[in-house]
Design a protein around this motif. Structure first.
Motif, PDB file in Angstrom:
ATOM      1  N   THR A 194       0.960 -12.034   0.699  1.00 35.69           N
ATOM      2  CA  THR A 194       0.342 -10.724   0.489  1.00 35.69           C
ATOM      3  C   THR A 194       0.750  -9.791   1.620  1.00 35.69           C
ATOM      4  N   LYS A 195       1.224  -8.623   1.255  1.00 33.60           N
ATOM      5  CA  LYS A 195       1.711  -7.701   2.281  1.00 33.60           C
ATOM      6  C   LYS A 195       0.565  -7.104   3.071  1.00 33.60           C
ATOM      7  N   GLU A 196       0.858  -6.742   4.297  1.00 36.00           N
ATOM      8  CA  GLU A 196      -0.136  -6.132   5.159  1.00 36.00           C
ATOM      9  C   GLU A 196      -0.439  -4.716   4.696  1.00 36.00           C
ATOM     10  N   LEU A 197      -1.680  -4.287   4.867  1.00 35.71           N
ATOM     11  CA  LEU A 197      -2.071  -2.938   4.466  1.00 35.71           C
ATOM     12  C   LEU A 197      -1.439  -1.914   5.402  1.00 35.71           C
ATOM     13  N   VAL A 198      -0.879  -0.886   4.816  1.00 38.65           N
ATOM     14  CA  VAL A 198      -0.214   0.153   5.595  1.00 38.65           C
ATOM     15  C   VAL A 198      -0.769   1.508   5.164  1.00 38.65           C
ATOM     16  N   GLY A 199      -1.200   2.284   6.117  1.00 40.25           N
ATOM     17  CA  GLY A 199      -1.637   3.635   5.816  1.00 40.25           C
ATOM     18  C   GLY A 199      -3.111   3.723   5.452  1.00 40.25           C
ATOM     19  N   TYR A 200      -3.648   4.906   5.653  1.00 37.83           N
ATOM     20  CA  TYR A 200      -5.063   5.169   5.419  1.00 37.83           C
ATOM     21  C   TYR A 200      -5.437   4.980   3.950  1.00 37.83           C
ATOM     22  N   LYS A 206      -5.750   1.329   2.845  1.00 38.57           N
ATOM     23  CA  LYS A 206      -6.917   0.695   3.441  1.00 38.57           C
ATOM     24  C   LYS A 206      -8.208   1.115   2.738  1.00 38.57           C
ATOM     25  N   VAL A 207      -8.308   2.401   2.425  1.00 40.23           N
ATOM     26  CA  VAL A 207      -9.501   2.889   1.725  1.00 40.23           C
ATOM     27  C   VAL A 207      -9.601   2.255   0.339  1.00 40.23           C
ATOM     28  N   GLN A 208      -8.490   2.167  -0.366  1.00 40.05           N
ATOM     29  CA  GLN A 208      -8.497   1.546  -1.690  1.00 40.05           C
ATOM     30  C   GLN A 208      -8.883   0.080  -1.616  1.00 40.05           C
ATOM     31  N   TYR A 209      -8.441  -0.599  -0.573  1.00 39.05           N
ATOM     32  CA  TYR A 209      -8.729  -2.024  -0.427  1.00 39.05           C
ATOM     33  C   TYR A 209     -10.207  -2.271  -0.120  1.00 39.05           C
ATOM     34  N   MET A 210     -10.892  -1.282   0.451  1.00 38.33           N
ATOM     35  CA  MET A 210     -12.299  -1.447   0.798  1.00 38.33           C
ATOM     36  C   MET A 210     -13.148  -1.780  -0.424  1.00 38.33           C
TER      37      MET A 210
END
Length: 414
Positions: A234-240, A243-247
């Motif tokens: 799984t790729k690392e989260l990049v960018g704001y 990250k917000v979508q992943y929350m």
């Protein structure tokens, strides 16, 4: 390829897959280091809450003799001032937790910031000449605690997952030992100022725990990279935006934790002070003090128990905590418990549920979430408990006041 060669290759492959992972003889350093960091991170927070009355008393010599919430006769001034300290000890930490996960993970910078703020908090409270400076000192403690929890708890994702257990145990130890340390020093005759100066040893211990005892991730990489946890692609989260979508995927962890802490602190901030047994061997002040100690014992035990007892369905703990609210709410209205030991048992149970929810939430995340996203996920989820505490604080006061206006509480006034 001959049959013998094929058999030899298969034997090599089998031996490779069945080889036990290498033992980490220095693992104790990480376990001890994270326990110390958990202890130091929450120690100041607990001390400031324990010292709330003494901090206020330094700036007002006209307080009435009995300034305890359970008497329902506390002055409006005291209620406002203690409320200000409670908010100063919670709100800055929550604001920090909302911001920190989206900042670069510069671990040394974050830890230095937390240690600096902790030191400033003790100095400000010790030497404050005005109430505002003292409250600013409390706010510094809250911010330091928020930075530390968002950072160090997320940092455990780079280590053996048992470090998460020792971190949680350390935070539970802070709740218990912090309250005992402050009360003990005051009982020995030390002033609030001198006690705060002695607490300056906590930032020093924090430095030793992080830079001396705890290893850096590169020292554990040979063992850590061989673990199954690192096989995810799984790729690392990049960018704001990412990250917000992943929350949204983290709500299943955050919502149950939020409700556990909301119910828990609704009891602690609004109902604890109203529980009183007239014919007990403990006086009014001692009853409240020992209920708090009883609660902290439960928190410490449960935050240290995840390697013995673990579970995934945190929502069950939230439901059980709601039943505790129902008990205390009816108890402080009707006083139907025949003995003080029943509230003591429920309070211990309340602490066990709260600490269990905390450690099991993050322990589950350490197992479920890919390592590449775990650091951010844990850093975000720590917002849930602070948000629950803050909401409970705002709702507990009007409920507390409504109960105090009932006829039953006339017997508690002077």
């Amino acid at each position: 390829m001959t049959a013998a060669a094929k058999n030899e290759d298969s034997e090599k492959a089998e031996s490779t897959t069945t080889t036990a992972p290498p033992q980490d003889k220095q693992l104790w350093r990480d376990l001890v280091g994270f326990w110390i960091l958990g202890l130091c991170n929450n120690f100041g927070y607990v001390v400031m809450l324990s010292a709330a009355h003494d901090i206020i008393a330094r700036f007002d010599n006209n307080q009435v003799l009995f300034l305890f919430f359970w008497m329902c006769t506390a002055t409006l001034y005291f209620a406002f001032e203690k409320g200000a300290i409670l908010l100063a000890d919670v709100v800055p930490g929550l604001v920090v937790k909302l911001i920190v996960p989206f900042l670069p993970f510069w671990i040394n910078t974050r830890v230095i910031s937390a240690i600096f703020l902790t030191s400033m908090s003790f100095l400000l409270v010790a030497f404050a000449k005005t109430e505002m400076l003292a409250i600013l000192g409390v706010a510094c403690t809250s911010a330091a605690c928020g930075i530390g929890e968002s950072t160090i708890l997320a940092y455990t994702s780079n280590f053996n997952k048992n470090t998460l257990s020792t971190w949680s145990s350390g935070t539970g130890g802070a709740s218990l030992f912090g309250a005992i340390a402050y009360a003990g020093l005051v009982a020995l005759g030390m002033s609030n100022r001198d006690t705060m100066l002695i607490m300056m040893s906590i930032p020093l211990l924090q430095c030793i725990g992080f830079w001396v005892i705890l290893r850096k991730p590169r020292e554990t990489k040979d063992i850590f990279l061989n673990s199954i946890e690192m096989t995810s692609d799984t790729k690392e989260l990049v960018g704001y935006k990412e990250k917000v979508q992943y929350m949204g995927t983290l709500l299943k962890y955050m919502i149950p934790l939020l409700f556990v802490y909301f119910f828990e602190y609704f009891i602690n901030q609004g109902l604890f002070e109203l529980e009183y047994f007239e014919n007990s061997f403990l006086d009014k002040e001692a009853q409240y003090r020992w209920l708090c100690v009883d609660y902290q014992i439960g928190v410490f035990i449960s935050r240290s128990s995840v390697n013995l007892i673990s579970f995934r369905k945190i929502w069950i703990l939230a439901l059980l905590q709601f039943f505790n609210v129902a008990y205390f709410l009816t108890e402080v209205i009707y006083f139907y418990s025949p003995t003080i030991w029943i509230p003591f048992a429920v309070v211990l149970w309340e602490g066990l549920l709260g600490g269990g929810a905390y450690v099991n939430t993050f322990y589950r995340m350490a197992k479920d979430i890919p390592q590449s996203r775990r650091e951010f996920a844990i850093g975000v989820t720590v917002q849930a408990d602070s948000l629950g505490i803050m909401i409970a604080g705002f709702l507990a006061l009007p409920v507390h006041n409504a109960i105090c206006r009932m006829p039953e509480y006339k017997r508690l006034t002077f």
